[in-house]
Design an enzyme around this catalytic site. Structure first.
Site, PDB file in Angstrom:
ATOM      1  N   HIS A   1       4.857   0.162 -15.524  1.00  0.00           N
ATOM      2  CA  HIS A   1       4.551   1.559 -15.211  1.00  0.00           C
ATOM      3  C   HIS A   1       3.826   1.673 -13.867  1.00  0.00           C
ATOM      4  O   HIS A   1       2.689   1.229 -13.734  1.00  0.00           O
ATOM      5  CB  HIS A   1       3.676   2.105 -16.341  1.00  0.00           C
ATOM      6  CG  HIS A   1       3.348   3.550 -16.247  1.00  0.00           C
ATOM      7  ND1 HIS A   1       2.065   4.021 -16.078  1.00  0.00           N
ATOM      8  CD2 HIS A   1       4.139   4.647 -16.307  1.00  0.00           C
ATOM      9  CE1 HIS A   1       2.075   5.341 -16.054  1.00  0.00           C
ATOM     10  NE2 HIS A   1       3.320   5.744 -16.192  1.00  0.00           N
TER      11      HIS A   1
ATOM     12  N   GLU B   1       8.891   0.676 -12.795  1.00  0.00           N
ATOM     13  CA  GLU B   1       8.925   2.126 -13.032  1.00  0.00           C
ATOM     14  C   GLU B   1       8.353   2.863 -11.830  1.00  0.00           C
ATOM     15  O   GLU B   1       7.393   2.381 -11.200  1.00  0.00           O
ATOM     16  CB  GLU B   1       8.096   2.468 -14.280  1.00  0.00           C
ATOM     17  CG  GLU B   1       8.333   3.863 -14.823  1.00  0.00           C
ATOM     18  CD  GLU B   1       7.380   4.947 -14.377  1.00  0.00           C
ATOM     19  OE1 GLU B   1       7.644   6.126 -14.671  1.00  0.00           O
ATOM     20  OE2 GLU B   1       6.363   4.626 -13.715  1.00  0.00           O
TER      21      GLU B   1
ATOM     22  N   ASP C   1       7.748   7.061  -9.965  1.00  0.00           N
ATOM     23  CA  ASP C   1       7.871   8.525  -9.957  1.00  0.00           C
ATOM     24  C   ASP C   1       8.376   8.911  -8.576  1.00  0.00           C
ATOM     25  O   ASP C   1       7.704   8.653  -7.573  1.00  0.00           O
ATOM     26  CB  ASP C   1       6.500   9.155 -10.217  1.00  0.00           C
ATOM     27  CG  ASP C   1       5.888   8.625 -11.510  1.00  0.00           C
ATOM     28  OD1 ASP C   1       6.433   8.917 -12.575  1.00  0.00           O
ATOM     29  OD2 ASP C   1       4.883   7.889 -11.428  1.00  0.00           O
TER      30      ASP C   1
ATOM     31  N   HIS D   1       2.891   9.284  -8.116  1.00  0.00           N
ATOM     32  CA  HIS D   1       2.825   9.996  -9.389  1.00  0.00           C
ATOM     33  C   HIS D   1       2.315  11.421  -9.248  1.00  0.00           C
ATOM     34  O   HIS D   1       2.926  12.362  -9.742  1.00  0.00           O
ATOM     35  CB  HIS D   1       1.945   9.241 -10.396  1.00  0.00           C
ATOM     36  CG  HIS D   1       1.792   9.999 -11.679  1.00  0.00           C
ATOM     37  ND1 HIS D   1       0.747  10.877 -11.916  1.00  0.00           N
ATOM     38  CD2 HIS D   1       2.595  10.089 -12.761  1.00  0.00           C
ATOM     39  CE1 HIS D   1       0.903  11.437 -13.104  1.00  0.00           C
ATOM     40  NE2 HIS D   1       2.014  10.984 -13.646  1.00  0.00           N
TER      41      HIS D   1
ATOM     42  N   GLU E   1      11.913   7.909 -12.322  1.00  0.00           N
ATOM     43  CA  GLU E   1      11.678   9.259 -12.850  1.00  0.00           C
ATOM     44  C   GLU E   1      11.785  10.289 -11.736  1.00  0.00           C
ATOM     45  O   GLU E   1      11.163  10.138 -10.678  1.00  0.00           O
ATOM     46  CB  GLU E   1      10.273   9.340 -13.483  1.00  0.00           C
ATOM     47  CG  GLU E   1       9.965  10.753 -13.979  1.00  0.00           C
ATOM     48  CD  GLU E   1       8.586  10.914 -14.605  1.00  0.00           C
ATOM     49  OE1 GLU E   1       7.868   9.916 -14.784  1.00  0.00           O
ATOM     50  OE2 GLU E   1       8.239  12.074 -14.910  1.00  0.00           O
TER      51      GLU E   1
HETATM   52  O1  G3P Z   1       7.741   7.928 -16.993  1.00  0.00           O
HETATM   53  C1  G3P Z   1       7.139   7.622 -18.211  1.00  0.00           C
HETATM   54  C2  G3P Z   1       5.737   7.938 -18.038  1.00  0.00           C
HETATM   55  O2  G3P Z   1       5.424   7.401 -16.788  1.00  0.00           O
HETATM   56  C3  G3P Z   1       5.531   9.407 -18.062  1.00  0.00           C
HETATM   57  O3  G3P Z   1       4.281   9.697 -17.706  1.00  0.00           O
HETATM   58  O4  G3P Z   1       2.945  10.938 -16.142  1.00  0.00           O
HETATM   59  O5  G3P Z   1       2.918   8.465 -16.092  1.00  0.00           O
HETATM   60  O6  G3P Z   1       4.867   9.691 -15.249  1.00  0.00           O
HETATM   61  P1  G3P Z   1       3.744   9.690 -16.211  1.00  0.00           P
HETATM   62 CA    CA Z   2       6.579   8.117 -14.750  1.00  0.00          CA
END
Ligand code: G3P
Ligand code: CA
Length: 377
Positions: free
Chosen positions: A48, A75, A77, A90, A169
Site C-alpha cells: 500500500h 499499490e 493512488d 494519496h 487506483e
Molecule cells: O486502494 C485501497 C486503499 O488504498 C484505499 O484507501 O485511502 O489508502 O487509498 P486509500
Molecule cells: Ca489507494
C-alpha cells in the site's frame, strides 16, 4: 398412481437434484481457482503506497523496498499534474507529505493537480516521514521526490529477480476527466497491456510479467465503468466502504452526533443499511466487469486506517458466490491478518509488506534495514 411409485419418483428426483446441485457447486470456481485463472497470487500481498510503514509513502524508497522484499503488487493512488503527467499521491493536496508550505506558501492549500510536474518535482516528499516517525527516520529519506507513473513502472521492472505487478487506483477521478484513457495510453506505451502467456503467471516471482500484472481499482462507479471501457481485459476491483458515494449506512448519524471517542470507533459502528445494500454493490461490481471488491476493515488497534468491517464471513462468502475475489484494505498487524484470512479474504493491502510476507510464510530473503541500505537509503 400407486403411492410407492410416487414416493420412489420423489426420492429419485430429490437424489437427482441433489447430485446436480453438487455438480453445479463443484463446477463454480472457488476463489483460489479464480485467482489462478486470472494469474493473481492467492493470497496476494499488495504493498500500500509501497512499503510505506518503513519508508515515505509513494516514494522510490517505499516502492523499491516493497519490490525487493517480494510484494506481489505496488499499490498507488493516481493523479494528473496541471501539465498532464500521471503521478502517485494519496492526498488531495500536498501539505501532509511534502514541504509545499515552505516552497509555495501562497499555494499550500491548492490541490496537487494545480501544480506542474516540474513544480511537484521541486518538493521534498521524504522529510515529513523523518519528523513523524523518528524511530524509522533515515537521513537519505530527506529530499525524496514525488514519482510519476513512468518512474514507478521503471521501479517495478527494475529487479531482475522479482517483478511485482501494479495495483493502480484512480483517486478522486472526477477531478481528472479522461484519466482512465491517459492511464491506458501510458500502460500501453510501456508494454504493460500487451497480452502475455499464462505460464509466467504461476511463478510468484513474476507477477509483473504475467496476465495479472496490472489490477485497476477505484471507489467511483463512473471510473470503474470508464476503466472497463478503456481496458476491458485488465482485472478491476471496486473499492468499498460505508458512507457517502459508497455503501449506504444503517445510521445516518454523523461523527459529531455519534459521541464516538474517535473516527475509528465511529467507523467500526457503521454498518451497511442492510444485507441487500451490501449485495447490491457486489452485484454492481460484477455487472461492470470487476473481478473483485476491495472492502475496508475495522482494525484491532483502531487508528486512521480503521473503517467499517466489510469483511465479515457472510460478506466474503456472498462475494465469492458471485465469482469475485476480496482484497481488503489496509492491514498491518498479525492479529488482523489472521482475522481477515479466517473471514475468507483473498489478499491484503498492507503498509508492512515484510510482515505480511512473513505471515504468509513467504519471508523476504533480507531484512527491511538491509534492503533499504542496498538501495542507498
Ligand atoms: O486502494 C485501497 C486503499 O488504498 C484505499 O484507501 O485511502 O489508502 O487509498 P486509500
Ligand atoms: Ca489507494
Amino acid at each position: 398412481m400407486p403411492a410407492t411409485f410416487t414416493k420412489n419418483a420423489l426420492l429419485l428426483s430429490l437424489l437427482l437434484s441433489f447430485g446436480l446441485g453438487q455438480a453445479q457447486a463443484a463446477s463454480e470456481p472457488g476463489p483460489t481457482a479464480l485467482a489462478t485463472r486470472l494469474s493473481i497470487p492467492h493470497p496476494a500481498v499488495i504493498a500500500h503506497r509501497g512499503a510505506s510503514f518503513d519508508a515515505p509513502e509513494s516514494t522510490a524508497a517505499a516502492y523499491k523496498l516493497a519490490r525487493d522484499l517480494g510484494a506481489d503488487y505496488l499499490e498507488m493512488d493516481l493523479q494528473r499534474s496541471k501539465d498532464g503527467v500521471l503521478f502517485a499521491l494519496h492526498d488531495n493536496n500536498l501539505q501532509r507529505t511534502t514541504d509545499v508550505a515552505s516552497k509555495f506558501p501562497e499555494r499550500k492549500d491548492s490541490p496537487a493537480n494545480a501544480f506542474t510536474m516540474a513544480e511537484l518535482k521541486t518538493l521534498d516528499a521524504g522529510s515529513w516521514f523523518n519528523a513523524a516517525y523518528p524511530d524509522r527516520a533515515r537521513p537519505a529519506f530527506a529530499g525524496l521526490k514525488i514519482l510519476t507513473l513512468d518512474e514507478i513502472i521503471d521501479i517495478a521492472e527494475g529487479n531482475p529477480l522479482h517483478k511485482p505487478g501494479l495495483y493502480i487506483e484512480t483517486k478522486e477521478p472526477k477531478q481528472f476527466p479522461g484519466i482512465e484513457h491517459d492511464l491506458k495510453e501510458q500502460l500501453q506505451s510501456r508494454g504493460w497491456l500487451s497480452p502475455v502467456g499464462s505460464q509466467t503467471a504461476k511463478n510468484e516471482q513474476a507477477v509483473g510479467q504475467g496476465p495479472g500484472k496490472v489490477i485497476l481499482q477505484t471507489f467511483e462507479k463512473s471510473s470503474l465503468e470508464l476503466l472497463q471501457k478503456e481496458m476491458p481485459q485488465v482485472p478491476k476491483i471496486l473499492l468499498l466502504w460505508v458512507g457517502e458515494g459508497s455503501i449506504e449506512p444503517k445510521s445516518k448519524m454523523t461523527f459529531a452526533e455519534s459521541g464516538a471517542k474517535d473516527k475509528a470507533a465511529y467507523y467500526a459502528a457503521q454498518q451497511p443499511k442492510d444485507k441487500a445494500e451490501f449485495q447490491r454493490w457486489v452485484d454492481y461490481a460484477k455487472a461492470q466487469g470487476a473481478i473483485g471488491t476491495g472492502p475496508s476493515a475495522a482494525l484491532t488497534q483502531g487508528g486512521d486506517q480503521s473503517y467499517s468491517d466489510l469483511v465479515q464471513p457472510w460478506m466474503n462468502q456472498y462475494t465469492h458466490e458471485q465469482g469475485l475475489l476480496v482484497h481488503v484494505y489496509t492491514i498491518d498487524d498479525a492479529v488482523d491478518y489472521q482475522k481477515v484470512m479466517d473471514a475468507g479474504v483473498d489478499g491484503i493491502f498492507t503498509n508492512r509488506a515484510s510482515e505480511l510476507l512473513k505471515f504468509y510464510k513467504r519471508p523476504a530473503a533480507a531484512s527491511v534495514a538491509q534492503v533499504l541500505q542496498n538501495n542507498g537509503y
